[in-house]
Design an enzyme around this catalytic site. Structure first.
Site, PDB file in Angstrom:
ATOM      1  CB  SER A   8       0.694 -40.606   2.264  1.00 38.56           C
ATOM      2  OG  SER A   8       1.167 -39.999   1.086  1.00 38.56           O
ATOM      3  CG  HIS A  33       3.274 -44.160   1.944  1.00 40.54           C
ATOM      4  ND1 HIS A  33       3.528 -45.485   1.689  1.00 40.54           N
ATOM      5  CD2 HIS A  33       2.699 -43.669   0.813  1.00 40.54           C
ATOM      6  CE1 HIS A  33       3.109 -45.787   0.459  1.00 40.54           C
ATOM      7  NE2 HIS A  33       2.618 -44.702  -0.100  1.00 40.54           N
ATOM      8  CG  ASP A  35       2.590 -41.667  -2.109  1.00 41.93           C
ATOM      9  OD1 ASP A  35       2.545 -42.889  -2.358  1.00 41.93           O
ATOM     10  OD2 ASP A  35       1.918 -41.134  -1.201  1.00 41.93           O
ATOM     11  CG  MET A  37       3.058 -39.950  -7.757  1.00 36.53           C
ATOM     12  SD  MET A  37       1.541 -39.017  -7.554  1.00 36.53           S
ATOM     13  CE  MET A  37       0.838 -39.839  -6.126  1.00 36.53           C
ATOM     14  CG  HIS A  66       3.773 -46.215  -3.454  1.00 40.72           C
ATOM     15  ND1 HIS A  66       2.461 -45.802  -3.345  1.00 40.72           N
ATOM     16  CD2 HIS A  66       3.809 -47.046  -4.529  1.00 40.72           C
ATOM     17  CE1 HIS A  66       1.746 -46.363  -4.310  1.00 40.72           C
ATOM     18  NE2 HIS A  66       2.543 -47.109  -5.046  1.00 40.72           N
ATOM     19  CG  MET A  68       2.908 -44.812  -7.684  1.00 44.25           C
ATOM     20  SD  MET A  68       1.784 -43.677  -6.871  1.00 44.25           S
ATOM     21  CE  MET A  68       2.855 -43.109  -5.542  1.00 44.25           C
ATOM     22  CG  MET A 137      -1.798 -49.280  -5.483  1.00 41.30           C
ATOM     23  SD  MET A 137      -1.131 -48.180  -4.215  1.00 41.30           S
ATOM     24  CE  MET A 137      -2.145 -46.706  -4.460  1.00 41.30           C
ATOM     25  CG  ASP A 175      -1.064 -45.997  -0.746  1.00 37.85           C
ATOM     26  OD1 ASP A 175      -1.713 -45.041  -0.290  1.00 37.85           O
ATOM     27  OD2 ASP A 175      -0.032 -45.869  -1.442  1.00 37.85           O
TER      28      ASP A 175
HETATM   29  C1  DX5 Z   1      -1.828 -42.477  -4.215  1.00 37.51           C
HETATM   30  C2  DX5 Z   1      -0.724 -42.607  -3.199  1.00 37.51           C
HETATM   31  C3  DX5 Z   1      -1.193 -42.606  -1.801  1.00 37.51           C
HETATM   32  C4  DX5 Z   1      -1.877 -41.340  -1.357  1.00 37.51           C
HETATM   33  C5  DX5 Z   1      -2.928 -41.752  -0.392  1.00 37.51           C
HETATM   34  O1  DX5 Z   1      -1.293 -42.714  -5.469  1.00 37.51           O
HETATM   35  O2  DX5 Z   1      -0.013 -43.812  -3.400  1.00 37.51           O
HETATM   36  O3  DX5 Z   1      -0.149 -42.948  -0.907  1.00 37.51           O
HETATM   37  O4  DX5 Z   1      -1.021 -40.415  -0.755  1.00 37.51           O
HETATM   38  O5  DX5 Z   1      -3.723 -40.657  -0.093  1.00 37.51           O
HETATM   39  P1  DX5 Z   1      -5.091 -40.779   0.684  1.00 37.51           P
HETATM   40  O6  DX5 Z   1      -4.805 -41.457   2.000  1.00 37.51           O
HETATM   41  O7  DX5 Z   1      -5.526 -39.368   0.826  1.00 37.51           O
HETATM   42  O8  DX5 Z   1      -6.021 -41.621  -0.164  1.00 37.51           O
HETATM   43 ZN    ZN Z   2       1.417 -44.466  -1.832  1.00 35.05          ZN
END
Ligand code: DX5
Ligand code: ZN
Length: 216
Positions: A8, A33, A35, A37, A66, A68, A137, A175
């Site tokens: 990620s 990956h 993310d 948000m 991903h 969110m 998740m 994840d």
């Molecule tokens: C959390 C993200 C993850 C995050 C994982 O909301 O979706 O992808 O980056 O981070 P680690 O591997 O540090 O838990």
């Molecule tokens: Zn993620």
């Protein structure tokens, strides 16, 4: 069963994203990956289209995006154009998951659906045969560096049963809180893709860490 690591980018050094992408290119990680948000569905804001375009420019591996965000249907096309190869949205963010699945498929890219740890796995049953990937998740979406929720193993087993019952072809990704210590057990549980942020980027040798996750 094929084992995939999807590091990620959220835990990378944002001052040098090109170096992070080059590390991924040189490593055994098959995906990157990404993310997204929005500060509404999750209490954190990360990055969006211009950063995805930059990652696309430097990263030779498929971009595993991903979302969110609320109203994912509004942004499917732009994420596809910015470089997403796989686009995963949260079941909780739409009243019509099938519509979002169809919109993503129409872009000619792979589609994933995901749920937070407090959503029953059974809600996924109508969708497992319509997506390429189901992401469970294993922490609450919003932040990197959280602790893996151990009850996730039961949820993985439940998802595997649903996939079997429906004779679906989708793969399973997890994840959150994934590290060198739990990677082997997760693969053995039937997970195909492990996302790992802090456990990869916050180590002295990320390439070696990725190798260890695949070989412990
Ligand atoms: C959390 C993200 C993850 C995050 C994982 O909301 O979706 O992808 O980056 O981070 P680690 O591997 O540090 O838990
Ligand atoms: Zn993620």
């Amino acid at each position: 069963m094929k084992k995939i690591i999807s590091p990620s980018l959220l835990s990378a050094d944002f001052g040098n994203l090109q170096a992070a992408c080059e590390m991924i290119n040189a490593s055994e990680a098959e995906w990157l990956h990404f993310d997204v948000m929005d500060g509404t569905f999750v209490p954190n804001i990360s990055f969006g289209f211009p950063v995805l375009e930059a990652a696309k420019k430097y990263c030779k591996k498929p971009l595993d995006v991903h979302l969110m965000i609320v109203h994912p249907e509004k942004y499917v096309s732009r994420f596809a154009k910015a470089g997403a190869d796989i686009l995963t949205f949260h079941y909780e963010t739409t009243e019509n998951p099938l519509e979002v699945i169809e919109l993503i498929k129409a872009e000619g890219i792979k589609v994933g659906i995901t749920i937070n740890p407090d959503v029953p796995v059974s809600v996924l049953e109508p969708f497992v045969d319509k997506v390429d990937l189901v992401l469970l998740m294993t922490v609450f979406a919003g932040y990197g560096g959280q602790q893996f929720i151990e009850a996730s193993y039961e949820r993985i087993a439940e998802l595997k049963e649903i996939i079997k019952k429906k004779q679906a072809k989708c793969i399973i990704e997890v994840d959150g809180g994934v590290n060198v210590q739990n990677a082997a057990k997760l693969f053995e549980s039937g997970v195909n893709v492990l996302v790992a942020g802090s456990a990869v980027f916050n180590t002295p040798n990320p390439i070696e860490t990725i190798h260890s996750m695949l070989n412990t």
